[in-house]
Design an enzyme around this catalytic site. Structure first.
Site, PDB file in Angstrom:
ATOM      1  N   GLY A 100     -75.369 -33.104 -36.416  1.00  0.00           N
ATOM      2  CA  GLY A 100     -75.342 -34.168 -35.420  1.00  0.00           C
ATOM      3  C   GLY A 100     -75.384 -33.610 -34.016  1.00  0.00           C
ATOM      4  CD  GLN A 101     -75.071 -29.034 -34.446  1.00  0.00           C
ATOM      5  OE1 GLN A 101     -75.274 -29.998 -35.150  1.00  0.00           O
ATOM      6  NE2 GLN A 101     -75.048 -27.816 -34.929  1.00  0.00           N
ATOM      7  CB  SER A 149     -67.936 -22.600 -36.720  1.00  0.00           C
ATOM      8  OG  SER A 149     -68.043 -21.198 -36.608  1.00  0.00           O
ATOM      9  CB  ALA A 150     -66.911 -20.858 -32.727  1.00  0.00           C
ATOM     10  N   GLY A 173     -69.874 -28.745 -26.395  1.00  0.00           N
ATOM     11  CA  GLY A 173     -69.701 -29.814 -27.375  1.00  0.00           C
ATOM     12  C   GLY A 173     -68.295 -29.979 -27.905  1.00  0.00           C
ATOM     13  CD  GLU A 174     -65.734 -26.180 -30.598  1.00  0.00           C
ATOM     14  OE1 GLU A 174     -64.725 -26.305 -31.282  1.00  0.00           O
ATOM     15  OE2 GLU A 174     -66.312 -25.090 -30.415  1.00  0.00           O
ATOM     16  N   GLY A 215     -71.968 -22.045 -25.145  1.00  0.00           N
ATOM     17  CA  GLY A 215     -71.743 -23.073 -26.149  1.00  0.00           C
ATOM     18  C   GLY A 215     -71.160 -24.319 -25.507  1.00  0.00           C
ATOM     19  CB  THR A 273     -76.659 -23.102 -27.932  1.00  0.00           C
ATOM     20  OG1 THR A 273     -76.768 -24.436 -28.405  1.00  0.00           O
ATOM     21  CG2 THR A 273     -77.559 -22.916 -26.725  1.00  0.00           C
TER      22      THR A 273
END
Lengths: 154, 289, 747
Positions: free
Chosen positions: C468-469, C507-508, C705-706, C703, C512
């Site tokens: 989904g990211q 993950s993490a 998104g978190e 990175g 990218t």
């Protein structure tokens, strides 16, 4: 024991034998193999299984297949015509409303019902209209934008 | 049990007579389905295991209809929550019912769920119940033995338990039209703003003549209605303190419990806060009218 | 030249199938003669299994097998991403509510469902460990048998591990003000809309699996080990997950379905219900005791933090979550003296695992609330106190580790501006601002293959999962840029260990950076081959040829790569294959096994209105700022950040797994575990980015998104404090909790 039901599915008349206790969701996914309609909570809380019965959005997990006898259902597979995306589907992509996509068929069907009944909704009406469809990836902002954008096209 | 053998059989009677005959035949083995939004969940998780599910939606006598008949409004048993919300007569005479119906689940649920089903399910938290109670709703019942009418107040017996007797079907809900100017206000507390079950819900009605009634849900085994016998609540000269005291008297009839939606203490406190607000809203509406 | 794909909001790759219903998730896959599995549970947390009677269930028509622990290899194989502690089915006792004791395999799901009801499990209720306090009690029942960790000196306790970090001398440090508080963060479930689903089938002496995993290669290795197969004989298909958020990172029931497929010789499918999914994964809950010293000017003097993290009955990846969270438990600040001691506690609860933010939301809840307390005590503006403690870019803040890699003050200033910090507030309203920092990926490897076809189009093979990211889209953008071809002519293949090269995991926020670089390098490899090709074709020295963004240039000649390929591959056909990788090796001396490749820095600001009588919070405005280095696809960044923000509002305002005294989840399922809906959005929401091109990923990216959820709770809580006057240190901020706090203050 099965019973025969007659139902128009995405514009095509069908006669199908179905186990009487089958839910509409299982009927659509397992018997008709229309797997665009998704299963998540099985309680009518998430909206992933939303499809149209007689043109109105319903949770297919909360209905028995037998209830649609003689009626008409539309699933996500029935929205695009001749392979062309509907304005609503296109707006979902253009506005970035789609992430993992699991909730999206339900969101699109709920939005479709909303726009059928209220072609030019306000943002609050969109939020209300989609409040029965959970999304965990996005912040709903783009989904609302997509519905508003589609309402300007139609 | 074979994979293609159903958990229950399904019947789709087209008349009340057929439906009653089925109900007679299967007795406790039958479950009635109207909107199905509560029943189908229970069938899926097997907390209900009927022999037969009788789908009432094709029964001619109870087809969706909201009709104004002289002194009352009749809502048939197959009428959906969406139909109730959108009906002009309901909107004109029973606006708090519209507000209450609008909180029952999502649009998808309201498109299927029926008002009659909501009360037959008899959830202690049924959101339409407080509005129906302050509007003095009655329930019309039919069985092979004949018909009878019960006040909604007496219809709710306990959690998931109604006054419906074996072989009886709810055919309609009736709401008397207002005899005088009045204002009603629905209010609830939830854990989130979107679709949610009520932590408490209530409805207040103030009549121009000075009568005030409150109905409550999610704060006891069944929804209930209480009247302000003192007349203090609608009295413009009464102090806030006097009104609070009167409200406390009404709320004393509630017996909230603690569960995952809220504690007993919070529910009790919110009863007063939201009752106050609903009362104030009613009085303002009356004044504005 | 093609339009610049980097920085463009390209449409999602794979988007079309997601709006037409054609996208196939695991539950949509049908295999010939597939069997259906349902699990048998007991309705208790910690229980001893006395007996399991499967006779009636086995007699149900359509039932093929009813499998209990006894039917599986002995001793029972155990597995996990770090510790091999989790049995395939419960052995002798259930260690958490929902741990399966048997599995029914049947011809139809109806038969399986009917049979599950008929399995009789006799069990004895055992006392359990369901909270931090009970896990640490001297007479606490042991969650795991000491034999599972024979060499571990702590194996007779419920402490699986103790993580320590710090520098300076906290004992000797002096401060003008010491703020001392305890914070709790509840159990949260991922609630991906797609419940977990698994399919396995026997395959040519091996096994084939379909699972919506973020980590197909770990799955492949693990299944191979558990089943005694060569890695090559395990093929893992990982179609795009329907949301994951860390919950689909590590193995769940894949070993079970693999065994069942081999036992029955047929494909088997297990679809978990949403309830079963909730019982299988969750965020690590915790209690953090923070003692923070400040100088009168608001600068930090020391941080003394003790964290007690409640993991579940099995370790999963929770130790790593706790270590990574705790390593940055002092936040992104300059701290002269720091001491962090965190215990990873086993309990009779759902195994806790990776979850967006990976321990950061838990620690930021404490360190940011401490900053606010200090600001109020010292009479310093809450934004100002943060600015006084934030390191400048390039400044060391974690003693001995990589320095601050961004202009973090810029993020804070942007967030403050966007929320209207300092402007007059309406009555009943308040604002809050908080920051958080997460260590990005430390070690790992990503490999990519890019195939440039003879017509100039390209196929990218990458082991990343697009849950989904939007990894597929961004990776295509990188390839389009490096090869100079239109993004429409690129296909990205993922999700099959038999056809794409190794990737550590998705993950993490690493894809990218790691996979992006691997793809950029694979494209560079292609361009190098193209230079040689041009040199050979046109008889020039390779030094005189350049190939850049799809254009070949040599003395006296300029042509597109496409034209050259058509000429080169006219007769015998062919393609140019590029290989690329990015690796980062394990560093045993680093507390995390490796220095972070970047920090994910995030700032959240919020304005709320509190109803003092009901405790209800109305979100007026919500701002997130993410330092992403460079937004390769701004729309994707926004959708990730806003999604994270709303997810953060969930754990801030309403989400919480509630256990009863028997360890059962009281609010199991969508009815009483509430997540935000469209109507729970803030009235206004803004997601901003800081782009200084200072990341290690392609084009200076980091990175993302978190971040959007990492500082949500302290930002909103701070706003609630300003609006209502109460300070709350336990989440979520339910109306009732806010109301209680207001009541207690009034009393």
């Amino acid at each position: 024991m099965t019973m025969r039901i007659h139902v128009t599915v995405n514009g095509t008349e069908r006669e199908v034998d179905v186990v009487e206790s089958t839910t509409l969701l299982d009927f659509v996914r397992d018997d008709l193999h229309l797997t665009g309609t998704k299963e998540c909570c099985d309680l009518g809380e998430c909206g992933a299984c939303t499809l149209l019965v007689e043109g109105r959005a319903v949770n297919s997990c909360l209905m028995l297949a037998a209830e649609v006898e003689g009626g008409e259902i539309t699933t996500i597979e029935g929205l695009n015509e001749n392979g062309k995306l509907s304005p609503l589907q296109d707006a979902f992509l253009a506005k970035g409303a789609v992430q993992c996509g699991f909730c999206i068929p339900g969101q699109v069907m709920a939005a479709h019902d909303l726009l059928q009944r209220n072609p030019h909704p306000t943002l609050d009406e969109v939020k209300e209209g989609l409040s029965g469809n959970l999304c965990r990836c996005g912040g709903y902002v783009q989904i609302c934008e997509a519905v508003l954008a589609a309402s300007e096209v139609s | 049990m074979l994979p293609d053998s159903p958990l229950f059989s399904y019947a789709r009677p087209s008349t009340l007579e057929e439906a009653l005959a089925l109900l007679e035949r299967y007795g406790e083995g039958a479950n009635l389905l109207a909107g199905g939004t509560d029943l189908v969940v229970e069938l899926r998780n097997r907390s209900r295991r009927p022999e037969i599910v009788i789908d009432l939606k094709r029964v001619a006598e109870i087809q969706p209809a909201i009709t104004l008949t002289g002194r009352s409004l009749t809502i048939t048993a197959a009428t959906s929550m969406t139909d109730v919300q959108e009906n002009e007569h309901v909107r004109a005479h029973f606006p708090a019912l519209v507000d209450a119906a609008a909180t029952v689940g999502s649009i998808q649920i309201r498109n299927r769920a029926t008002l009659a089903g909501n009360i037959c399910h008899a959830s202690p938290a049924a959101d339409t119940a407080p509005a129906l109670l302050v509007y003095d709703a009655t329930v019309n019942l039919t069985s092979a033995r004949g018909t009878r009418t019960v006040k909604l107040e007496g219809f709710f017996v306990g959690p998931r338990h109604t006054a419906l007797q074996m072989g009886e079907i709810v055919t309609s809900i009736e709401l008397p039209l207002p005899r005088e100017r009045r204002a009603a206000q629905f209010a609830r507390i939830t854990r989130r703003r979107g679709v949610d079950l009520a932590t408490i819900s209530l409805c207040c009605m103030v009549e121009a003549g000075g009568r005030t009634r409150f109905a409550y849900a999610a704060v006891g085994p069944r929804p209930f209605v209480v009247a302000d016998e003192s007349g203090v609540l609608a009295d413009p000269s009464a102090s806030d303190g006097a009104k609070d005291e009167a409200l406390r008297g009404l709320i004393a009839h509630a017996s909230p419990i603690s569960d995952v939606r809220g504690s007993r203490e919070y529910r009790a406190a919110m009863l007063l806060v939201m009752s106050r607000r609903a009362l104030r809203a009613c009085i303002e509406k009356l004044r504005a009218a | 030249m093609n339009p610049e794909p980097i920085g463009a909001s390209e449409r999602r790759f794979g988007g079309r199938g997601r709006v037409t219903g054609e996208q196939q998730f695991i539950a949509d896959i049908r295999l010939e003669s597939m069997l259906h599995v349902k699990l048998v549970h007991v309705d208790y947390g910690h229980a001893r299994i006395v007996s399991i009677d499967t006779k009636k269930a086995a007699a149900v028509p359509g039932v093929v097998r009813v499998v209990t622990a006894e039917d599986l290899p002995q001793p029972m194989p155990r597995f996990g991403p770090v510790h091999d502690d989790k049995p395939i089915l419960a052995v002798e006792e259930t260690k958490y509510h929902g741990q399966p004791v048997a599995a029914v395999v049947a011809e139809s799901k109806e038969s399986a469902e009917a049979a599950v009801q008929l399995v009789r499990v006799e069990f004895e209720e055992l006392s359990g460990v369901y909270t931090v306090e009970s896990a640490l009690a001297p007479d606490a029942p042991l969650v795991q048998e000491p034999e599972l960790r024979p060499d571990d000196p702590l194996n007779h306790t419920n402490v699986l591990n103790e993580f320590r970090a710090g520098w300076g001398d906290v004992e000797a440090a002096t401060a003008d003000v010491v703020i001392d508080n305890v914070y709790t963060f509840p159990m949260i479930t991922h609630f991906a809309i797609e419940p977990h689903a698994f399919i396995a089938a026997p395959d040519d002496g091996g096994v084939e699996l379909w699972t919506a995993t973020q980590n197909p290669f770990q799955m492949q290795r693990l299944i191979a080990r558990v089943m005694g197969l060569p890695v090559a004989k395990v093929r893992v298909h990982s179609p795009d997950p329907g949301g994951a958020f860390g919950g689909k990172q590590h193995p769940k029931y894949e070993p079970l379905v693999a065994f069942l497929a081999l036992m029955t010789g047929r494909p088997v499918r297990l679809l978990l219900t949403l309830e079963e999914t909730f019982q299988e994964v969750r965020r690590t809950s915790c209690r953090i005791h923070a003692r923070t010293g400040f100088k009168n000017d608001g600068t930090l003097a020391f941080q003394d933090i003790r964290g007690d993290f409640l993991m579940g009955a099995y370790a999963d990846i929770a130790e790593r979550v706790i270590a990574k969270g705790s390593y940055l438990a002092c936040g992104p600040y300059r701290v002269p003296h720091a001491r962090v001691v965190s215990r990873a506690l086993l309990s009779h609860t759902t195994p806790s695992t990776a979850f967006r933010g990976f321990g950061t939301p838990q620690v930021s809840w404490a360190h940011e609330s401490q900053m606010d307390d200090a600001a109020r005590r010292l009479g310093i503006d809450r934004v100002e106190i943060r600015l006084r403690n934030l390191p400048r870019k390039g400044e060391e803040f974690l003693r001995g580790d990589v320095p601050a890699d961004g202009d973090w003050a810029e993020s804070v200033r942007n967030a403050a501006r966007a929320i209207g910090w300092g402007s007059p507030l309406a009555a009943g309203r308040g604002r809050g601002l908080a920051v958080a920092i997460k260590a990005g990926p430390t070690t790992g490897a990503s490999y990519a293959i890019v195939r440039l076809h003879s017509d100039g189009s390209a196929t990218v093979l990458a082991g990343t999962s697009d849950m989904g990211q939007g990894a597929r889209t961004v990776l295509a953008q990188v390839a389009a840029r490096e090869l100079g071809i239109p993004i429409e002519s690129i296909r990205v293949v993922m999700g099959d260990t038999a056809s794409v090269p190794f990737d550590l995991q998705t993950s993490a926020s690493r894809s990218t950076v790691f996979m992006g670089q691997a793809i950029a390098r694979a494209c560079a490899h292609i361009n190098a081959q193209l230079r040689e090709m041009a040199a050979e074709l046109y008889g020039a020295g390779p030094a005189g040829v350049t190939v850049e963004r799809g254009v070949v240039q040599l003395t006296g000649r300029t042509e597109t790569v496409g034209d050259m390929l058509r000429m080169r591959f006219k007769d015998v056909k062919g393609e140019v294959i590029g290989l690329g990788s990015m690796r980062s090796e394990y560093a045993p001396d680093h507390p995390l096994g490796g220095a972070p490749h970047f920090f994910e820095f995030s700032c959240t600001a919020s304005e709320v209105e509190v109803d003092p009588e009901t405790g209800e919070i109305l979100l007026i405005r919500h701002v997130t700022v993410a330092d992403v280095g460079r937004a390769l696809n701004p729309q994707h960044v926004a959708m990730q950040d806003e999604g994270a923000a709303v997810m953060g509002l969930g754990h801030t305002l309403m989400e919480n797994i509630i256990l009863d005294g028997a360890g059962r989840i009281s609010n199991l399922g969508a009815l009483d575990y509430r997540i935000p809906t469209s109507k729970d959005l803030p009235l206004e929401m803004h997601s901003l980015v800081v782009e200084n091109g200072d990341g290690p990923g392609p084009y200076g990216s980091k990175g993302a998104g978190e971040g959007g959820l990492m500082a949500t709770a302290p930002a909103v809580a701070s706003a609630v404090t300003e609006a209502s006057g109460v300070v709350i240190r336990d989440l979520p901020l339910t109306p009732e909790r806010v109301w209680r706090a207001i009541q207690e203050r009034t009393r």
